[in-house]
Scaffold this motif. Structure first.
Motif, PDB file in Angstrom:
ATOM      1  N   MET A 197      53.486 -83.828 -88.365  1.00  0.00           N
ATOM      2  CA  MET A 197      54.777 -83.288 -88.785  1.00  0.00           C
ATOM      3  C   MET A 197      54.542 -82.070 -89.682  1.00  0.00           C
ATOM      4  N   SER A 248      58.107 -78.342 -93.325  1.00  0.00           N
ATOM      5  CA  SER A 248      59.558 -78.139 -93.328  1.00  0.00           C
ATOM      6  C   SER A 248      60.270 -79.281 -92.613  1.00  0.00           C
ATOM      7  N   GLU A 249      59.693 -79.791 -91.527  1.00  0.00           N
ATOM      8  CA  GLU A 249      60.310 -80.938 -90.842  1.00  0.00           C
ATOM      9  C   GLU A 249      60.387 -82.129 -91.790  1.00  0.00           C
ATOM     10  N   LEU A 251      62.978 -81.630 -94.512  1.00  0.00           N
ATOM     11  CA  LEU A 251      64.329 -81.758 -93.948  1.00  0.00           C
ATOM     12  C   LEU A 251      64.764 -83.220 -93.819  1.00  0.00           C
ATOM     13  N   LEU A 252      63.785 -84.138 -93.713  1.00  0.00           N
ATOM     14  CA  LEU A 252      64.148 -85.558 -93.632  1.00  0.00           C
ATOM     15  C   LEU A 252      64.946 -85.985 -94.864  1.00  0.00           C
ATOM     16  N   THR A 275      67.199 -77.230 -98.170  1.00  0.00           N
ATOM     17  CA  THR A 275      65.780 -77.543 -98.040  1.00  0.00           C
ATOM     18  C   THR A 275      64.934 -76.301 -98.278  1.00  0.00           C
ATOM     19  N   ALA A 276      65.381 -75.169 -97.755  1.00  0.00           N
ATOM     20  CA  ALA A 276      64.621 -73.926 -97.956  1.00  0.00           C
ATOM     21  C   ALA A 276      64.521 -73.593 -99.439  1.00  0.00           C
ATOM     22  N   LEU A 324      61.980 -75.898-101.125  1.00  0.00           N
ATOM     23  CA  LEU A 324      60.601 -75.501-100.821  1.00  0.00           C
ATOM     24  C   LEU A 324      60.221 -74.270-101.640  1.00  0.00           C
ATOM     25  N   SER A 365      57.034 -72.466 -99.829  1.00  0.00           N
ATOM     26  CA  SER A 365      57.585 -71.681 -98.720  1.00  0.00           C
ATOM     27  C   SER A 365      56.518 -71.248 -97.740  1.00  0.00           C
ATOM     28  N   ALA A 406      55.540 -73.879 -95.097  1.00  0.00           N
ATOM     29  CA  ALA A 406      56.591 -74.517 -94.296  1.00  0.00           C
ATOM     30  C   ALA A 406      56.133 -74.937 -92.909  1.00  0.00           C
ATOM     31  N   ALA A 407      55.304 -74.124 -92.274  1.00  0.00           N
ATOM     32  CA  ALA A 407      54.922 -74.419 -90.899  1.00  0.00           C
ATOM     33  C   ALA A 407      53.628 -75.227 -90.802  1.00  0.00           C
ATOM     34  N   ARG A 417      51.003 -78.368 -90.940  1.00  0.00           N
ATOM     35  CA  ARG A 417      51.117 -79.790 -90.636  1.00  0.00           C
ATOM     36  C   ARG A 417      50.672 -80.618 -91.832  1.00  0.00           C
TER      37      ARG A 417
END
Lengths: 345, 257
Positions: B89, B92-93, B96-97, B117-118, B121, B127, B130-131, B133
């Motif tokens: 995951m 950011s995912e 977002l949970l 959420t942004a 972060l 920030s 964010a991408a 894992r």
């Protein structure tokens, strides 16, 4: 900048398009199926001609058209539906049990269907559509038995008890099935050929399975985000305001319905439910909003190709499709694992 | 903000918490301390509604039992001691949970959810992650990501179960300073378990000492961190000195009991 990165997970259009292209290509290959004198292009034209409101002359002779329409087309479609269902049900089970090795048969669907089908083969003289119905009922029955046991045996809501109940139900029903088949040794081959899988049932079986396939697919696909929530564990899902046991029940019902529908028309085809979601996860991402839809498409393509191999490798004889899925699936799986080893730990 | 009265929890045959009563004011930081197995984590879980219990828990003047799960999740956010972090995951995912209590069962995140959420972060300097894992993060980064998810929940109460386990000194300080800043900026109420007594005394307004499932002491750090109480309940030999700001510092003495 951040806003673009902060999109919720979803299957990228490129991946979806790619997967659909692979599916379309494998279906054309499946229709072609080793027949001499037909070009892939003619098959594509013919496939378009079958669509409603489309009239195209593919230049095929009536007998070739008949062969394609009566034999190949339903076969390819059943393979696609079954492969998609099994892969997506596998992904659903993996999400619910938070275990990448969970497969659609974990809760006794296979053993239940195996038992009822064996009973029908042994006791009913000339079963035609009775086998799919029996398999469907058996698969659902097996899962329900596991649920009933799992709920009475331990604290309700836990997944560990449910898995153990599934193991117990599987052993028990398989024992009965083995016992029954020993009385009719002359039917052994039919029983085994059913167990090893077959997607050559024709249009009747496709129509039989389609409503269940549609309902279970939609029910699973809409649960993608909820399965992501479950992936952080029950306690945290609860802390996020989600009733984990309710989500689990909904997903398990949908996935079991999908499994039962697949088993009804194809027997017990192994490996699709584990290997396809895994490959998708490795290539496209771990969120269930990605894994579920891409497993549906990827599983369909995988099984169409497996069926193509099953009927061409030793033509005119046929290999059981379950043998092919395991024989090509396992090395392919290992290759993908090795290929993507660097990107995850 | 949080009221607990007569709280008892039985897990299996064992009574893990017995008759704990407690009040946490709005904006207060309460640290729950105590020896291993004293029931610290269980206390947080009971407040969160994850374990069954007897006695009353109230959140924001409302009995917790009357709150629906989603309503409760909008009031209280929880970060467990060992959070499950699905390795595939992305950050950011995962963050977002935290918006789940605001999203309908089969719905999807709204623009507002993504913005909240942004900004979380951004505040936690995540920030640029964010991408990434989750499987690729270091211990300190993970702890911050878990905090991000809890903050995205925008709940006025934060329950943190050992937020600094497995972190080195510097990262411990970073995480606790961060929690403290956020608490003061947003008026959050924080309840955390902390195994390091000095750290607990430095950051918390109030300490609750649990021993064998009972509240052994409750009060300001100077009242709870005493040689007598620690010697009795931790079976440890310590020396307590006032630190530079007057808060107690606990030293371990070699050759203890």
């Amino acid at each position: 900048m951040l806003d673009t990165q902060l999109r919720p997970a979803r299957a990228r259009p490129l991946w979806v398009a790619g997967a659909l292209a692979v599916l379309a290509a494998s279906m054309v290959a499946g229709l072609l199926g080793g027949a001499a004198g037909i070009s892939p292009w003619q098959v594509v034209l013919q496939a378009l001609d079958w669509l409603p409101f489309v009239e195209i002359d593919s230049g095929l002779a009536p007998i070739e058209k008949g062969l394609l329409y009566e034999l190949r087309l339903p076969r390819v479609l059943v393979a696609a539906v079954v492969g998609g269902l099994l892969a997506m049900a596998g992904a659903g089970y993996q999400g619910v049990f938070r275990n990448p090795l969970a497969d659609p048969y974990l809760l006794g669907a296979a053993a239940g269907a195996g038992l009822t089908t064996t009973l029908v083969i042994v006791m009913v003289p000339a079963p035609v559509l009775t086998i799919p119905v029996a398999a469907f009922v058996g698969a659902i029955g097996g899962v329900m038995l596991a649920f009933a046991l799992g709920n009475t045996a331990g604290r309700s809501g836990g997944t560990a008890t449910l898995v153990l109940a599934g193991v117990a139900v599987t052993s028990f029903l398989t024992a009965i099935q083995t016992f029954v088949q020993q009385f009719k040794v002359e039917e052994l081959q039919r029983i085994y050929s059913w167990i090893l899988g077959d997607v050559g049932g024709g249009w009747d079986q496709l129509w039989l399975v389609l409503p269940y396939a549609a309902v279970s697919s939609v029910a699973l696909l809409v649960h993608g985000r909820m399965l992501d929530v479950l992936s952080v564990g029950d306690d945290e899902a609860t802390a996020l305001g989600v009733r984990a046991s309710r989500v689990r029940l909904a997903v398990l019902l949908a996935a079991s319905l999908a499994t039962a529908a697949a088993v009804a028309v194809s027997g017990l085809i192994g490996f699709v439910g584990i290997v396809v979601p895994h490959v998708v996860r490795r290539l496209a991402g771990g969120s269930y909003r990605i894994v579920l839809p891409l497993s549906l498409i990827g599983g369909a393509a995988f099984l169409v190709l497996a069926d193509l191999l099953a009927r061409t490798v030793i033509a005119p004889a046929e290999l059981p499709i379950g043998v092919v899925t395991m024989f090509i699936g396992a090395p392919f799986f290992v290759a993908v694992l090795r290929m993507t080893r660097r990107t995850s730990t | 903000m949080i009221g607990v009265s007569g709280l008892s929890v039985t897990l299996g045959e064992r009574e893990v918490l017995s008759d704990v009563t407690l009040q946490v004011r709005r904006g207060e930081w309460l640290a729950v301390i105590g020896p291993n197995g004293a029931g610290k984590s269980t206390l947080l879980k009971a407040v969160m509604g994850i374990v069954g219990h007897r006695g009353e828990v109230s959140i924001d003047e409302r009995p917790a039992a009357s709150l629906k799960p989603r309503a409760r999740a909008r009031l209280v956010a929880y970060a467990p001691q060992t959070p499950a972090l699905p390795p595939d995951m992305t950050v950011s995912e995962y963050a977002l949970l935290g918006r789940t209590p605001y999203i309908p069962y089969l719905g999807r995140e709204s623009r507002h959810d993504r913005e909240v959420t942004a900004s979380v972060l951004d505040r936690l300097d995540l920030s640029s992650f964010a991408a990434r894992r989750l499987g690729e993060l270091s211990g300190g980064e993970r702890q911050r990501v878990v905090l991000a998810r809890a903050l995205a929940q925008q709940a006025p109460v934060l329950l943190l179960d050992e937020p600094t386990t497995a972190l080195d000194l510097g990262h411990q300080q970073q995480v606790l300073e961060l929690v403290d800043r956020l608490r003061l900026a947003d008026g959050l109420t924080v309840v955390s378990t902390l195994h390091d007594l000095t750290v607990a005394g430095q950051y918390a307004d109030t300490l609750l000492l649990l021993a064998e499932g009972r509240a052994a002491a409750h009060g300001k750090p100077v009242q709870v961190l005493t040689g007598a109480l620690i010697g009795k309940h931790f079976d440890a030999h310590v020396k307590i000195e006032p630190g530079p700001d007057g808060r107690p510092v606990v030293h371990l003495i070699r050759g203890g009991p």
